[in-house]
Structures are given as C-alpha cells and as structure tokens.
Design a protein around this motif. Structure first.
Motif, PDB file in Angstrom:
ATOM      1  N   ARG A   6      33.034  40.984  39.939  1.00  0.00           N
ATOM      2  CA  ARG A   6      33.038  41.281  38.503  1.00  0.00           C
ATOM      3  C   ARG A   6      34.239  40.622  37.829  1.00  0.00           C
ATOM      4  O   ARG A   6      34.122  40.055  36.751  1.00  0.00           O
ATOM      5  CB  ARG A   6      33.043  42.797  38.276  1.00  0.00           C
ATOM      6  N   HIS A   7      35.421  40.707  38.462  1.00  0.00           N
ATOM      7  CA  HIS A   7      36.602  40.023  37.925  1.00  0.00           C
ATOM      8  C   HIS A   7      36.331  38.525  37.815  1.00  0.00           C
ATOM      9  O   HIS A   7      36.670  37.899  36.811  1.00  0.00           O
ATOM     10  CB  HIS A   7      37.832  40.255  38.809  1.00  0.00           C
ATOM     11  N   VAL A   8      35.730  37.954  38.849  1.00  0.00           N
ATOM     12  CA  VAL A   8      35.424  36.511  38.849  1.00  0.00           C
ATOM     13  C   VAL A   8      34.489  36.173  37.691  1.00  0.00           C
ATOM     14  O   VAL A   8      34.696  35.184  36.984  1.00  0.00           O
ATOM     15  CB  VAL A   8      34.829  36.070  40.207  1.00  0.00           C
ATOM     16  N   ALA A   9      33.476  36.995  37.462  1.00  0.00           N
ATOM     17  CA  ALA A   9      32.542  36.749  36.351  1.00  0.00           C
ATOM     18  C   ALA A   9      33.264  36.799  35.003  1.00  0.00           C
ATOM     19  O   ALA A   9      33.011  35.965  34.125  1.00  0.00           O
ATOM     20  CB  ALA A   9      31.407  37.776  36.386  1.00  0.00           C
ATOM     21  N   ILE A  10      34.163  37.733  34.845  1.00  0.00           N
ATOM     22  CA  ILE A  10      34.948  37.837  33.605  1.00  0.00           C
ATOM     23  C   ILE A  10      35.834  36.606  33.443  1.00  0.00           C
ATOM     24  O   ILE A  10      35.892  35.998  32.372  1.00  0.00           O
ATOM     25  CB  ILE A  10      35.801  39.124  33.615  1.00  0.00           C
ATOM     26  N   LEU A  11      36.528  36.220  34.506  1.00  0.00           N
ATOM     27  CA  LEU A  11      37.437  35.072  34.453  1.00  0.00           C
ATOM     28  C   LEU A  11      36.695  33.766  34.200  1.00  0.00           C
ATOM     29  O   LEU A  11      37.195  32.887  33.494  1.00  0.00           O
ATOM     30  CB  LEU A  11      38.242  34.989  35.757  1.00  0.00           C
ATOM     31  N   ALA A  12      35.503  33.634  34.755  1.00  0.00           N
ATOM     32  CA  ALA A  12      34.733  32.393  34.616  1.00  0.00           C
ATOM     33  C   ALA A  12      34.330  32.130  33.171  1.00  0.00           C
ATOM     34  O   ALA A  12      34.122  30.980  32.789  1.00  0.00           O
ATOM     35  CB  ALA A  12      33.494  32.442  35.506  1.00  0.00           C
ATOM     36  N   ARG A  13      34.265  33.173  32.359  1.00  0.00           N
ATOM     37  CA  ARG A  13      33.935  32.993  30.941  1.00  0.00           C
ATOM     38  C   ARG A  13      35.066  32.321  30.165  1.00  0.00           C
ATOM     39  O   ARG A  13      34.851  31.820  29.073  1.00  0.00           O
ATOM     40  CB  ARG A  13      33.625  34.343  30.285  1.00  0.00           C
ATOM     41  N   HIS A  14      36.273  32.338  30.729  1.00  0.00           N
ATOM     42  CA  HIS A  14      37.443  31.844  30.005  1.00  0.00           C
ATOM     43  C   HIS A  14      38.099  30.618  30.633  1.00  0.00           C
ATOM     44  O   HIS A  14      39.240  30.301  30.309  1.00  0.00           O
ATOM     45  CB  HIS A  14      38.486  32.955  29.884  1.00  0.00           C
ATOM     46  N   CYS A  15      37.428  29.975  31.567  1.00  0.00           N
ATOM     47  CA  CYS A  15      38.010  28.757  32.153  1.00  0.00           C
ATOM     48  C   CYS A  15      36.899  27.799  32.583  1.00  0.00           C
ATOM     49  O   CYS A  15      35.728  28.156  32.576  1.00  0.00           O
ATOM     50  CB  CYS A  15      38.944  29.086  33.313  1.00  0.00           C
ATOM     51  N   CYS A  17      36.691  26.465  35.576  1.00  0.00           N
ATOM     52  CA  CYS A  17      36.430  26.575  37.016  1.00  0.00           C
ATOM     53  C   CYS A  17      35.108  27.301  37.260  1.00  0.00           C
ATOM     54  O   CYS A  17      34.730  28.189  36.501  1.00  0.00           O
ATOM     55  CB  CYS A  17      37.542  27.361  37.695  1.00  0.00           C
ATOM     56  N   SER A  18      34.452  26.943  38.339  1.00  0.00           N
ATOM     57  CA  SER A  18      33.235  27.651  38.724  1.00  0.00           C
ATOM     58  C   SER A  18      33.622  29.003  39.333  1.00  0.00           C
ATOM     59  O   SER A  18      34.744  29.175  39.821  1.00  0.00           O
ATOM     60  CB  SER A  18      32.454  26.837  39.748  1.00  0.00           C
ATOM     61  N   PRO A  19      32.706  29.955  39.323  1.00  0.00           N
ATOM     62  CA  PRO A  19      32.992  31.235  39.973  1.00  0.00           C
ATOM     63  C   PRO A  19      33.430  31.072  41.432  1.00  0.00           C
ATOM     64  O   PRO A  19      34.334  31.763  41.890  1.00  0.00           O
ATOM     65  CB  PRO A  19      31.670  32.001  39.856  1.00  0.00           C
ATOM     66  N   LYS A  20      32.823  30.149  42.153  1.00  0.00           N
ATOM     67  CA  LYS A  20      33.210  29.909  43.549  1.00  0.00           C
ATOM     68  C   LYS A  20      34.654  29.422  43.641  1.00  0.00           C
ATOM     69  O   LYS A  20      35.416  29.866  44.504  1.00  0.00           O
ATOM     70  CB  LYS A  20      32.261  28.883  44.183  1.00  0.00           C
ATOM     71  N   GLU A  21      35.049  28.496  42.760  1.00  0.00           N
ATOM     72  CA  GLU A  21      36.425  27.992  42.750  1.00  0.00           C
ATOM     73  C   GLU A  21      37.420  29.109  42.439  1.00  0.00           C
ATOM     74  O   GLU A  21      38.471  29.197  43.062  1.00  0.00           O
ATOM     75  CB  GLU A  21      36.581  26.867  41.724  1.00  0.00           C
ATOM     76  N   LEU A  55      47.853  32.527  38.572  1.00  0.00           N
ATOM     77  CA  LEU A  55      46.618  31.759  38.684  1.00  0.00           C
ATOM     78  C   LEU A  55      45.488  32.438  37.926  1.00  0.00           C
ATOM     79  O   LEU A  55      44.791  31.804  37.143  1.00  0.00           O
ATOM     80  CB  LEU A  55      46.258  31.575  40.156  1.00  0.00           C
ATOM     81  N   PHE A  56      45.310  33.731  38.156  1.00  0.00           N
ATOM     82  CA  PHE A  56      44.276  34.491  37.467  1.00  0.00           C
ATOM     83  C   PHE A  56      44.763  35.913  37.240  1.00  0.00           C
ATOM     84  O   PHE A  56      45.411  36.492  38.113  1.00  0.00           O
ATOM     85  CB  PHE A  56      42.971  34.524  38.272  1.00  0.00           C
ATOM     86  N   ALA A  57      44.447  36.460  36.075  1.00  0.00           N
ATOM     87  CA  ALA A  57      44.777  37.842  35.746  1.00  0.00           C
ATOM     88  C   ALA A  57      43.601  38.434  34.988  1.00  0.00           C
ATOM     89  O   ALA A  57      43.085  37.819  34.053  1.00  0.00           O
ATOM     90  CB  ALA A  57      46.042  37.908  34.901  1.00  0.00           C
ATOM     91  N   SER A  58      43.184  39.618  35.396  1.00  0.00           N
ATOM     92  CA  SER A  58      42.039  40.268  34.776  1.00  0.00           C
ATOM     93  C   SER A  58      42.265  41.769  34.783  1.00  0.00           C
ATOM     94  O   SER A  58      42.581  42.345  35.826  1.00  0.00           O
ATOM     95  CB  SER A  58      40.761  39.928  35.566  1.00  0.00           C
ATOM     96  N   GLY A  59      42.119  42.396  33.616  1.00  0.00           N
ATOM     97  CA  GLY A  59      42.230  43.853  33.566  1.00  0.00           C
ATOM     98  C   GLY A  59      43.249  44.331  32.560  1.00  0.00           C
ATOM     99  O   GLY A  59      43.407  43.757  31.488  1.00  0.00           O
ATOM    100  N   ASP A  60      43.954  45.381  32.914  1.00  0.00           N
ATOM    101  CA  ASP A  60      44.910  46.076  32.056  1.00  0.00           C
ATOM    102  C   ASP A  60      46.183  45.240  31.876  1.00  0.00           C
ATOM    103  O   ASP A  60      46.978  45.094  32.807  1.00  0.00           O
ATOM    104  CB  ASP A  60      45.231  47.427  32.696  1.00  0.00           C
TER     105      ASP A  60
END
Length: 107
Positions: A6-15, A17-21, A55-60
C-alpha cells in the motif's frame, strides 16, 4: 496497518519509479516502519562526515520527521538530503530547503 504494498502504491503516484523499483529500493536500504508510516533511507560517508539520504517517506509527517532526526543523530549525520519532484511538499512537510539542482542525462 498499512502494508508495504500500500505504501508503494501511494509512493508510485508521486514519482517516476515503477512500483517494483520502489519496493526493491525500500528493501535494499535502511527502513523504519510502523503500522501507518514508512521511512526508507541510505547513509553515505562524505568528506565532512556522514549524510543521510531520504529515499521514500509515506505516512504521518511529524512522526517521520522525528524518525529522520533520530536516525541521523544515531549515525552522527551532518546533513539529511532528499531528491524529490515535489520540493514544495517536502519543504513544507519535512522542512527541507533547496540547495542545488539535480540534473540527469541518459547514457
């Protein structure tokens, strides 16, 4: 609880990179995670000391900012960097400021 997927799906909307990457990067680097937030980062020795790169941050946001500072202090980092396509959001949410321009060229 928010899953890594779920974090990956959220992050993928903003970069770009592919979800796999994104998922590969998260698992290959340092990770702090709890039920609703995720921080992925790397460390590098520089001429003036250690540096953290987010590299990646998602959440609060406030929780993640606390993690950034806690981890940076644990490893005696002199600075925390991030690369983003959303500099205003990162500045507002985590108090980053622009210090240069990252440019890319394909080979």
């Amino acid at each position: 609880m928010i899953s890594i997927e779920r974090h990956v799906a959220i992050l993928a909307r903003h970069c770009t990179c592919s979800p796999k990457e994104i998922e590969d990067c998260i698992w290959k680097n340092r990770l702090v995670m709890d039920t609703d937030s995720l921080l992925s980062y790397s460390l590098k020795e520089q001429s003036n000391g250690m540096a953290m790169t987010v590299l990646f941050a998602s959440g609060d946001g406030p929780k993640i900012e606390g993690w950034m500072l806690e981890e940076a202090n644990k490893f005696h980092c002199k600075s925390i960097y991030c690369v983003t396509q959303r500099p205003r959001a990162m500045g507002k949410k985590y108090k980053f400021k622009p210090v240069g321009t990252l440019m890319e060229r394909e080979v």
